[in-house]
Motif scaffolding. Structure first.
Motif, short mmCIF file in Angstrom:
data_model
loop_
_atom_site.label_atom_id
_atom_site.label_comp_id
_atom_site.label_asym_id
_atom_site.label_seq_id
_atom_site.Cartn_x
_atom_site.Cartn_y
_atom_site.Cartn_z
N MET A 7 0.84 -1.18 0.00
CA MET A 7 0.00 0.00 0.00
C MET A 7 0.88 1.24 0.00
O MET A 7 1.86 1.32 0.74
N SER A 8 0.55 2.24 -0.84
CA SER A 8 1.33 3.46 -0.90
C SER A 8 1.15 4.25 0.37
O SER A 8 0.17 4.09 1.11
N GLU A 9 2.11 5.15 0.65
CA GLU A 9 2.05 5.93 1.89
C GLU A 9 0.84 6.84 1.91
O GLU A 9 0.24 7.09 2.96
N SER A 10 0.41 7.32 0.74
CA SER A 10 -0.77 8.19 0.70
C SER A 10 -2.03 7.42 1.05
O SER A 10 -2.91 7.92 1.75
N ASN A 11 -2.13 6.16 0.59
CA ASN A 11 -3.31 5.36 0.90
C ASN A 11 -3.33 4.92 2.36
O ASN A 11 -4.39 4.60 2.91
N ALA A 12 -2.15 4.86 2.99
CA ALA A 12 -2.08 4.39 4.37
C ALA A 12 -2.87 5.29 5.32
O ALA A 12 -3.28 4.85 6.39
N HIS A 13 -3.09 6.54 4.95
CA HIS A 13 -3.81 7.47 5.82
C HIS A 13 -5.31 7.51 5.52
O HIS A 13 -6.04 8.25 6.19
N LEU A 14 -5.77 6.74 4.53
CA LEU A 14 -7.19 6.72 4.22
C LEU A 14 -7.95 6.03 5.35
O LEU A 14 -7.47 5.08 5.97
N ARG A 15 -9.15 6.51 5.62
CA ARG A 15 -9.98 5.94 6.67
C ARG A 15 -10.48 4.56 6.28
O ARG A 15 -10.95 4.33 5.17
N ALA A 16 -10.41 3.62 7.21
CA ALA A 16 -10.93 2.27 7.01
C ALA A 16 -12.34 2.18 7.58
O ALA A 16 -12.67 2.85 8.56
N GLY A 17 -13.17 1.35 6.94
CA GLY A 17 -14.54 1.16 7.41
C GLY A 17 -14.73 -0.20 8.05
O GLY A 17 -13.78 -0.98 8.23
N ASN A 18 -15.98 -0.52 8.39
CA ASN A 18 -16.28 -1.80 9.04
C ASN A 18 -15.88 -2.98 8.17
O ASN A 18 -15.39 -4.00 8.67
N ALA A 78 -7.42 -4.43 15.59
CA ALA A 78 -8.08 -4.29 14.29
C ALA A 78 -9.47 -3.70 14.45
O ALA A 78 -9.94 -2.92 13.62
N ALA A 79 -10.17 -4.07 15.52
CA ALA A 79 -11.54 -3.59 15.74
C ALA A 79 -11.59 -2.09 15.99
O ALA A 79 -12.62 -1.46 15.77
N THR A 80 -10.47 -1.51 16.44
CA THR A 80 -10.45 -0.07 16.71
C THR A 80 -9.60 0.71 15.72
O THR A 80 -9.42 1.92 15.88
N ALA A 81 -9.07 0.02 14.70
CA ALA A 81 -8.22 0.69 13.71
C ALA A 81 -9.02 1.73 12.93
O ALA A 81 -10.18 1.50 12.58
N ARG A 82 -8.40 2.84 12.62
CA ARG A 82 -9.07 3.92 11.91
C ARG A 82 -8.60 4.07 10.47
O ARG A 82 -9.33 4.62 9.65
N THR A 83 -7.40 3.63 10.14
CA THR A 83 -6.86 3.84 8.80
C THR A 83 -6.37 2.52 8.21
O THR A 83 -6.14 1.53 8.92
N TYR A 84 -6.19 2.53 6.86
CA TYR A 84 -5.64 1.38 6.18
C TYR A 84 -4.23 1.08 6.70
O TYR A 84 -3.82 -0.08 6.80
#
Length: 222
Positions: A1-12, A43-49
């Motif tokens: 995963m690129s560094e820019s995508n790493a900061h994208l918000r993850a969903g359920n 993982a259940a509380t992770a916010r980003t990719y």
């Protein structure tokens, strides 16, 4: 995963898929039970990719770059085949669409439904660190088949049903957890059937009818 995508918000969906991948890694012997419990909670509380990627990075071969994918679960026949839609209709109540199930998530405090309530056709529960209690003794069901999706956790999912209801656990998996049911796997005529699917992970799934305490609370102990 690129560094820019790493900061994208993850969903359920991304968090659920990461937990499923951790479960498979534990089954392959790559994680100890303690490591699995720790990473599942993270993982259940992770916010980003990026946070999810960090939990999975040492479990993948160096050349693997495939994204996290949702684990496929066989649909319960003879129910129709449903397709998830990204945006459920705003007028639909939670639980009346597979794309928008009624969610009960017990993190470090319990979650429950009890007393008179309407059980919708679609539920999703996760007993991550505390109990999820579905008490249906005074409930009414809105459909003949109730889809109960169970996500991996480390605590207990408790389902209490009236006489005549059925609970089927054939499609419910586990890692080191336990699955017990004292309820018939087929409902009596005119009563609903709860179909549990998914995985309890390290946790416990229990299905039972009313015990002495429940009957006394409801005034049925005579």
């Amino acid at each position: 995963m690129s560094e820019s995508n790493a900061h994208l918000r993850a969903g359920n969906a991304e968090r659920d898929a990461a937990v499923a991948e951790l479960q498979r890694a534990a089954q392959d012997g790559k994680l100890t039970p303690a490591e699995l419990a720790e990473r599942t909670a993270a993982a259940a509380t992770a916010r980003t990719y990026g946070e999810l990627d960090a939990l999975l990075a040492d479990l993948r071969p160096p050349t693997e770059a495939a994204p996290v994918r949702l684990q496929q679960v066989e649909a319960y026949p003879p129910a129709p085949v449903y397709q998830r839609t990204p945006n459920p209709p705003a007028t639909t109540r939670p639980g009346f669409s597979l794309a928008d199930p009624l969610i009960l998530n017990a993190g470090f405090s319990g979650a429950k439904r009890t007393g008179p309530w309407e059980v919708p056709p679609f539920l999703r529960v996760q007993a991550l660190a505390d109990t999820v209690r579905l008490d249906c003794l005074e409930a009414t069901a809105s459909s003949e088949v109730i889809d109960l999706e169970v996500l991996p956790g480390a605590a207990t999912v408790l389902v209490i049903v009236p006489e005549g209801w059925g609970v089927q656990c054939d499609r419910l998996g586990k890692t080191w957890g336990t699955i017990t049911s004292k309820v018939p796997s087929q409902a009596a005529w005119g009563n609903p059937l709860i179909v549990a699917r998914g995985s309890v992970g390290l946790g416990t799934f229990k299905a039972r009818g009313a015990n002495w305490f429940d009957r006394r609370r409801l005034g049925q102990d005579r």
